[in-house]
Design a protein around this motif. Structure first.
Motif, PDB file in Angstrom:
ATOM      1  N   PHE A  34     -50.108 -18.707 -61.249  1.00 15.54           N
ATOM      2  CA  PHE A  34     -49.727 -18.395 -59.868  1.00 15.54           C
ATOM      3  C   PHE A  34     -49.189 -19.651 -59.171  1.00 15.54           C
ATOM      4  CE2 PHE A  34     -52.653 -15.298 -61.335  1.00 15.54           C
ATOM      5  CZ  PHE A  34     -52.396 -14.109 -60.661  1.00 15.54           C
ATOM      6  N   PHE A  35     -48.356 -19.446 -58.159  1.00 19.39           N
ATOM      7  CA  PHE A  35     -47.835 -20.597 -57.409  1.00 19.39           C
ATOM      8  C   PHE A  35     -48.045 -20.400 -55.916  1.00 19.39           C
ATOM      9  CE2 PHE A  35     -44.277 -17.661 -57.966  1.00 19.39           C
ATOM     10  CZ  PHE A  35     -43.603 -17.671 -56.754  1.00 19.39           C
ATOM     11  N   ARG A  67     -39.099 -20.463 -58.381  1.00 23.12           N
ATOM     12  CA  ARG A  67     -40.135 -19.658 -59.031  1.00 23.12           C
ATOM     13  C   ARG A  67     -39.990 -18.203 -58.576  1.00 23.12           C
ATOM     14  NH1 ARG A  67     -43.795 -22.783 -61.664  1.00 23.12           N
ATOM     15  NH2 ARG A  67     -43.743 -25.006 -61.143  1.00 23.12           N
ATOM     16  N   ARG A  68     -40.111 -17.271 -59.518  1.00 26.34           N
ATOM     17  CA  ARG A  68     -39.942 -15.850 -59.202  1.00 26.34           C
ATOM     18  C   ARG A  68     -41.281 -15.135 -59.314  1.00 26.34           C
ATOM     19  NH1 ARG A  68     -35.291 -15.976 -57.385  1.00 26.34           N
ATOM     20  NH2 ARG A  68     -33.518 -16.803 -58.514  1.00 26.34           N
ATOM     21  N   GLU A  69     -41.572 -14.300 -58.320  1.00 25.98           N
ATOM     22  CA  GLU A  69     -42.849 -13.586 -58.311  1.00 25.98           C
ATOM     23  C   GLU A  69     -42.751 -12.307 -59.124  1.00 25.98           C
ATOM     24  OE1 GLU A  69     -46.125 -11.766 -55.141  1.00 25.98           O
ATOM     25  OE2 GLU A  69     -44.087 -12.187 -54.465  1.00 25.98           O
ATOM     26  N   VAL A 120     -51.601 -22.637 -59.811  1.00 24.69           N
ATOM     27  CA  VAL A 120     -52.962 -22.382 -60.275  1.00 24.69           C
ATOM     28  C   VAL A 120     -52.880 -21.526 -61.534  1.00 24.69           C
ATOM     29  CG1 VAL A 120     -55.145 -21.239 -59.725  1.00 24.69           C
ATOM     30  CG2 VAL A 120     -53.954 -22.544 -57.950  1.00 24.69           C
ATOM     31  N   GLU A 121     -53.530 -22.012 -62.588  1.00 22.59           N
ATOM     32  CA  GLU A 121     -53.524 -21.312 -63.882  1.00 22.59           C
ATOM     33  C   GLU A 121     -54.960 -20.914 -64.215  1.00 22.59           C
ATOM     34  OE1 GLU A 121     -51.758 -22.250 -68.350  1.00 22.59           O
ATOM     35  OE2 GLU A 121     -51.919 -23.863 -66.881  1.00 22.59           O
ATOM     36  N   ASP A 165     -51.776 -17.746 -49.732  1.00 25.09           N
ATOM     37  CA  ASP A 165     -51.414 -16.736 -50.728  1.00 25.09           C
ATOM     38  C   ASP A 165     -51.042 -17.377 -52.049  1.00 25.09           C
ATOM     39  OD1 ASP A 165     -51.756 -14.496 -49.124  1.00 25.09           O
ATOM     40  OD2 ASP A 165     -49.731 -14.611 -48.292  1.00 25.09           O
ATOM     41  N   LEU A 166     -51.433 -16.718 -53.138  1.00 22.44           N
ATOM     42  CA  LEU A 166     -50.998 -17.102 -54.485  1.00 22.44           C
ATOM     43  C   LEU A 166     -49.997 -16.051 -54.963  1.00 22.44           C
ATOM     44  CD1 LEU A 166     -54.394 -18.054 -56.232  1.00 22.44           C
ATOM     45  CD2 LEU A 166     -52.629 -19.610 -55.403  1.00 22.44           C
ATOM     46  N   PHE A 167     -48.897 -16.488 -55.526  1.00 21.67           N
ATOM     47  CA  PHE A 167     -47.846 -15.584 -56.018  1.00 21.67           C
ATOM     48  C   PHE A 167     -47.805 -15.686 -57.536  1.00 21.67           C
ATOM     49  CE2 PHE A 167     -46.890 -17.074 -51.790  1.00 21.67           C
ATOM     50  CZ  PHE A 167     -46.524 -15.916 -51.098  1.00 21.67           C
ATOM     51  N   ALA A 168     -47.815 -14.548 -58.211  1.00 17.81           N
ATOM     52  CA  ALA A 168     -47.873 -14.558 -59.677  1.00 17.81           C
ATOM     53  C   ALA A 168     -46.493 -14.849 -60.278  1.00 17.81           C
ATOM     54  CB  ALA A 168     -48.386 -13.223 -60.188  1.00 17.81           C
ATOM     55  N   GLU A 169     -46.454 -15.858 -61.151  1.00 21.05           N
ATOM     56  CA  GLU A 169     -45.243 -16.119 -61.930  1.00 21.05           C
ATOM     57  C   GLU A 169     -45.399 -15.507 -63.322  1.00 21.05           C
ATOM     58  OE1 GLU A 169     -42.197 -19.828 -62.824  1.00 21.05           O
ATOM     59  OE2 GLU A 169     -44.221 -20.279 -62.166  1.00 21.05           O
TER      60      GLU A 169
END
Length: 383
Positions: A346-347, A292-294, A355-356, A337-341
């Motif tokens: 977010f992942f 997964r890429r942020e 999390v969507e 932390d949540l990272f935005a895809e």
């Protein structure tokens, strides 16, 4: 030391041991040396509630007996040391039953340890010797055995507590007297395939015993295996986890299909990987794992997601923003932390979860969806 794994690398298989223990019990029943309806008190006179607990209750995790591996203090301090049967029994024998035997399902390693001791009492031989004579030798499972601590073999895998680019922390080895009939076996993918073939050819137990073994008792669990339907096929499966190792086996006897997954690090994704491998074999859609890429998301967008979301009366996720990053904190857990895809997807990196965020007709965020363990759970925004 960076040795590539192969089909004959030797791994601890943890709870996959249970299917071998169950098969030995069924073989002894075929030989009229015991019966699954036998009461535990027949082998352990004076065992608390031993007149109410049968071997079948132990096989199907419906005895209500306390699961000794839930004792964190013992597992952390004592699991690597040799233990007598008396010491092991003392961990659960006098604890109250969680429920009336046969009424409910609750996974219990203690029940399978007891089955190992019953095998010893019914045969007058050590459990490990009976498993070797009944299964390992006839099926030529020459790389499988019990005492992983003492095993000297260049193909023996090291189990890791942590294994990533920056850290490699080998795991302590659980002593086979502790994991015993519930989880002490080590094996290879090749040997576990030989086990699958041996069952198909009725070399260990007969067809009637196998059918009984594959009949769900409670919660889709039979004798030492769980049942499910995948891609329209009846699947027998089991997972295993022990310090530094995880495993999963899927079997579709009607199609002579067997998927064996062995890992020398704890891995919660084996079930999903196995599902996808089965999908490949049956020509169904599957998902290849991808990194997964942020991406960057502006603070104004992130601010919309801040709030409290209720997934159940007892479980909420609180989302907060700090700078250009969101954090999520679930009930009774630390914040992560949540990272935005994508701007609304977010992942997490600490676990395989995403999390969507969903907007309502008015354009305001009304809920989130937690994607984890193959499930998608909605949570309504309540604050």
């Amino acid at each position: 030391a960076k040795t590539p794994a192969g089909a004959e690398s030797i791994y601890q298989i943890g709870s996959l041991t249970k299917q071998f223990t169950a098969a030995v019990i069924l073989r002894l029943q075929e030989q009229k040396k015991l019966g699954v309806e036998d009461k535990l008190s027949k082998y352990f006179p004076g065992y608390p509630s031993g007149d109410k607990i049968t071997l079948e209750h132990l096989l199907t995790h419906t005895s209500g007996i306390h699961n000794y591996t839930d004792d964190g203090v013992f597992m952390n301090a004592e699991a690597t040391k040799s233990a007598t049967p008396a010491k092991m029994l003392a961990l659960f024998k006098d604890k109250p039953l969680a429920f009336e035997p046969g009424s409910r399902y609750s996974y219990s390693n203690s029940g399978y340890s007891l089955l190992g001791y019953v095998i010893e009492k019914a045969t007058g031989q050590p459990y490990e010797k009976i498993v070797r004579q009944t299964i390992l030798q006839p099926l030529r499972m020459g790389s499988s055995g019990f005492d992983f601590v003492a095993l000297k073999n260049p193909r023996k895998a090291t189990g890791y507590m942590v294994l990533n680019e920056t850290a490699q922390v080998p795991a302590a080895v659980v002593d086979s007297s502790v994991s015993f009939a519930a989880g002490a076996l080590y094996a290879t993918t090749g040997d576990l395939y030989r086990w699958h073939k041996g069952l198909l050819e009725n070399k260990v137990i007969g067809k009637a015993s196998q059918q009984k073994s594959y009949t769900p008792f409670k919660e889709k669990y039979g004798y030492g295996c769980a049942m499910d339907t995948l891609h329209g096929k009846r699947v027998m499966m089991h997972s295993g986890g022990i310090f530094g190792f995880s495993s999963f086996v899927f079997r579709v006897p009607e199609d002579d299909l067997c998927v064996v997954l062995l890992n020398n690090v704890s891995n919660p994704h084996l079930y999903k990987i196995g599902q996808d491998l089965m999908a490949v074999l049956y020509g169904k859609p599957y998902e290849l794992p991808a990194q997964r890429r942020e991406i960057g998301v502006d603070a104004a967008t992130l601010a919309q997601y801040v709030g409290e979301y209720e997934l159940s009366p007892a479980f909420r996720i609180t989302v907060t923003a700090a700078g250009n990053r969101l954090k999520a904190q679930a009930t009774n857990q630390p914040a992560f932390d949540l990272f935005a895809e994508k701007p609304d997807f977010f992942f997490l990196k600490v676990v395989d979860a995403q999390v969507e965020f969903m907007k309502g007709p008015d354009g305001k965020v009304e809920k989130l969806i937690l994607h984890q363990n193959g499930r998608s759970t909605p949570g309504k925004k309540v604050k």
